[in-house]
Design an enzyme around this catalytic site. Structure first.
Site, PDB file in Angstrom:
ATOM      1  N   LYS A 194      42.811  32.295  35.927  1.00 21.26           N
ATOM      2  CA  LYS A 194      43.648  32.890  34.886  1.00 21.26           C
ATOM      3  C   LYS A 194      44.874  33.636  35.434  1.00 21.26           C
ATOM      4  O   LYS A 194      45.888  33.016  35.704  1.00 21.26           O
ATOM      5  CB  LYS A 194      42.810  33.787  33.989  1.00 21.26           C
ATOM      6  CG  LYS A 194      41.757  32.989  33.194  1.00 21.26           C
ATOM      7  CD  LYS A 194      41.216  33.757  32.047  1.00 21.26           C
ATOM      8  CE  LYS A 194      39.984  33.096  31.429  1.00 21.26           C
ATOM      9  NZ  LYS A 194      40.298  31.962  30.565  1.00 21.26           N
ATOM     10  N   ASP A 236      31.891  35.781  38.859  1.00 19.86           N
ATOM     11  CA  ASP A 236      32.939  35.099  38.092  1.00 19.86           C
ATOM     12  C   ASP A 236      33.876  36.172  37.542  1.00 19.86           C
ATOM     13  O   ASP A 236      33.619  36.777  36.503  1.00 19.86           O
ATOM     14  CB  ASP A 236      32.320  34.263  36.969  1.00 19.86           C
ATOM     15  CG  ASP A 236      33.390  33.526  36.159  1.00 19.86           C
ATOM     16  OD1 ASP A 236      34.579  33.890  36.269  1.00 19.86           O
ATOM     17  OD2 ASP A 236      33.027  32.598  35.406  1.00 19.86           O
ATOM     18  N   PHE A 296      29.774  32.559  29.962  1.00 18.54           N
ATOM     19  CA  PHE A 296      30.816  31.548  29.772  1.00 18.54           C
ATOM     20  C   PHE A 296      31.506  31.338  31.114  1.00 18.54           C
ATOM     21  O   PHE A 296      32.199  32.209  31.611  1.00 18.54           O
ATOM     22  CB  PHE A 296      31.861  31.944  28.711  1.00 18.54           C
ATOM     23  CG  PHE A 296      32.818  30.803  28.472  1.00 18.54           C
ATOM     24  CD1 PHE A 296      32.521  29.818  27.536  1.00 18.54           C
ATOM     25  CD2 PHE A 296      33.980  30.668  29.217  1.00 18.54           C
ATOM     26  CE1 PHE A 296      33.370  28.727  27.347  1.00 18.54           C
ATOM     27  CE2 PHE A 296      34.834  29.578  29.033  1.00 18.54           C
ATOM     28  CZ  PHE A 296      34.527  28.615  28.091  1.00 18.54           C
TER      29      PHE A 296
HETATM   30  C1  LIG Z   1      34.572  34.162  32.880  1.00 17.72           C
HETATM   31  C2  LIG Z   1      35.211  32.807  32.794  1.00 17.72           C
HETATM   32  N1  LIG Z   1      34.893  31.851  33.674  1.00 17.72           N
HETATM   33  C3  LIG Z   1      35.454  30.636  33.642  1.00 17.72           C
HETATM   34  C4  LIG Z   1      36.369  30.298  32.671  1.00 17.72           C
HETATM   35  C5  LIG Z   1      36.953  28.915  32.649  1.00 17.72           C
HETATM   36  O1  LIG Z   1      38.307  28.933  32.994  1.00 17.72           O
HETATM   37  P1  LIG Z   1      39.235  27.684  32.634  1.00 17.72           P
HETATM   38  O2  LIG Z   1      39.407  27.662  31.148  1.00 17.72           O
HETATM   39  O3  LIG Z   1      40.532  27.970  33.363  1.00 17.72           O
HETATM   40  O4  LIG Z   1      38.549  26.456  33.161  1.00 17.72           O
HETATM   41  C6  LIG Z   1      36.721  31.256  31.708  1.00 17.72           C
HETATM   42  C7  LIG Z   1      37.673  30.918  30.629  1.00 17.72           C
HETATM   43  O5  LIG Z   1      37.750  31.556  29.602  1.00 17.72           O
HETATM   44  C8  LIG Z   1      36.125  32.536  31.779  1.00 17.72           C
HETATM   45  O6  LIG Z   1      36.428  33.494  30.873  1.00 17.72           O
END
Ligand SMILES: Cc1ncc(COP(=O)(O)O)c(C=O)c1O
Length: 406
Positions: free
Chosen positions: A260, A231, A146
């Protein structure tokens, strides 16, 4: 004008459903105020927040140091765009770069933007530095990933809800099983510019890869001249008991993708952090964002970095995380099938014969504890790192009680 009488949960839920598409299915809890690990709803009920905005609230709600920084900045300067400089920008970039042990910081806003930025940088690096033929760049990603919701990112999701009916999908991604190092090695060829990976897959249910996997991915990437993009948007910034989840295996990626918690639960702040040899491929006009690195974001983000630089939150996460996992392990065989995670982050598989994840979340909310389900019968706990041991014990006890009465 609304009266206090009308500010009740049922009406607020109804109104929200009326005025927004149903792209979420929130628990019927409507929050009005929050402080630390606790939130209060529109009917005055209090809940222990054990989700913490999917780690966006690592420092709890309205951490005094972060709120003070935001207030001071609001009274002075909020937005300039990147057409001009501002006096909060350099310190934020320098302090975050130092926290990461890297040369440069490219600030954006949301996590998905950080991932998109990482993809663009990796491709440009591939063409300009590695010598990949034009438009041939490939990136290896993992099943169950994700990384956000943009059209490019959902194109390499393996979750039908996230992906289906949003095509045509961007080419250039190879999907391999998560945790399988040999599959990554096999997927890499001369066109491969990057491996993009979550060190722990949060949305998938807090899935921790086998020991040695991340170190192995680092080794393979270095050997094959491929960038490692970690990530750490959900796993980073103290969540797992270290500053980054990669730290558990002594792994340093080429690019950290952060988001975040970087915004302190106040503003959306994300960033890509890396060395000049990689991030330096971008020239004026090739990438940007109106809001990326704005003064308010930098003011809050700098304080976030300072909180993390003390090490206190990583320590709390490690110590309290051990307590959380011990408590959850005691529930295995009593309605819990399995527990995964690291630090103050846990995925708990509930026995589907007892409850769905959603039902477990609803029953926990009735008992004043907020968590979130994912994929059937799994629930996720990611309490703010300011939670106390007693509060944590309370949350685990409430889960035990929910399971016992089911
Ligand atoms: C591992 C990871 N990458 C990217 C994102 C995407 O972040 P955003 O919702 O701020 O676009 C999330 C969101 O839950 C995430 O958990």
């Amino acid at each position: 004008m609304r009266t206090d009488e009308s500010l009740h949960t049922a009406e607020a839920v109804r109104d929200a459903e009326r005025w927004t598409p149903h792209n979420y299915h929130p628990l019927p809890v409507v929050i009005a105020e929050a402080k630390g690990a606790w939130v209060t709803d529109v009917d005055g009920r209090r809940y222990l927040d054990c989700l913490a905005g999917y780690s966006a609230l690592n420092f709890g709600h309205r951490h005094p140091q972060l709120i003070a920084a935001a207030h001071a900045q609001l009274d002075r300067l909020t937005l300039t765009s990147r057409a001009f400089g501002h006096d909060m920008f350099a310190d934020f970039c320098r302090e975050l770069a130092e926290l990461c042990g890297k040369d440069l910081v490219l600030p954006m806003n949301t996590g998905a933007e950080a991932v998109e930025t990482g993809i663009k940088v990796a491709r440009k690096w591939g063409y300009q530095v590695k010598g990949v033929p034009a438009d041939q760049a490939s990136i290896v990603v993992a099943e169950g990933n994700f990384h956000g919701r943009t059209t490019t990112i959902v194109g390499f999701s393996t979750d039908p809800d996230a992906r289906d009916d949003f095509g045509p999908y961007a080419p250039g991604f190879r999907i391999v099983p998560y945790g399988d190092l040999a599959a990554i090695e096999a997927a890499i060829d001369d066109t491969t510019v990057a491996v993009l990976i979550e060190p722990i897959q949060g949305e998938q249910g807090v899935v921790v890869p086998p020991a040695g996997y991340l170190a192995g991915v680092r080794r393979v990437c270095t050997a094959r001249n491929v960038l490692l993009l970690a990530d750490e948007i959900q796993s980073g910034l103290g969540r797992t008991g270290e500053t980054f989840a990669c730290d558990h295996e002594g792994v340093v990626p080429d690019l950290y993708l952060l988001g975040k918690a970087l915004g302190g639960g106040i503003v959306p702040v994300s960033a890509v952090v890396g060395d000049a040899a990689v991030l330096g491929v971008l020239r004026p006009g090739q990438h940007g964002s109106t809001f990326g690195g704005n003064p308010l974001a930098c003011a809050v983000g700098t304080e976030v970095v300072r909180l993390l630089a003390t090490g206190e939150f990583q320590r709390r996460s490690a110590e309290l995380g051990a307590r959380l996992h011990a408590g959850l392990r005691d529930l295995v065989g009593h309605g819990v099938l399995a527990v995964r995670g690291r630090g103050l982050w846990a995925g708990v598989d509930i026995d589907p014969a007892l409850l769905t994840g959603r039902q477990a979340c609803e029953r926990l909310a009735e008992r004043g504890v907020l968590v979130k389900d994912t994929h059937g019968s799994t629930i996720r706990l990611a309490p703010p790192l300011v939670i106390s041991a007693a509060e944590l014990d309370h949350a685990v006890a409430q889960l035990g009680a929910v399971l016992q009465e089911s």
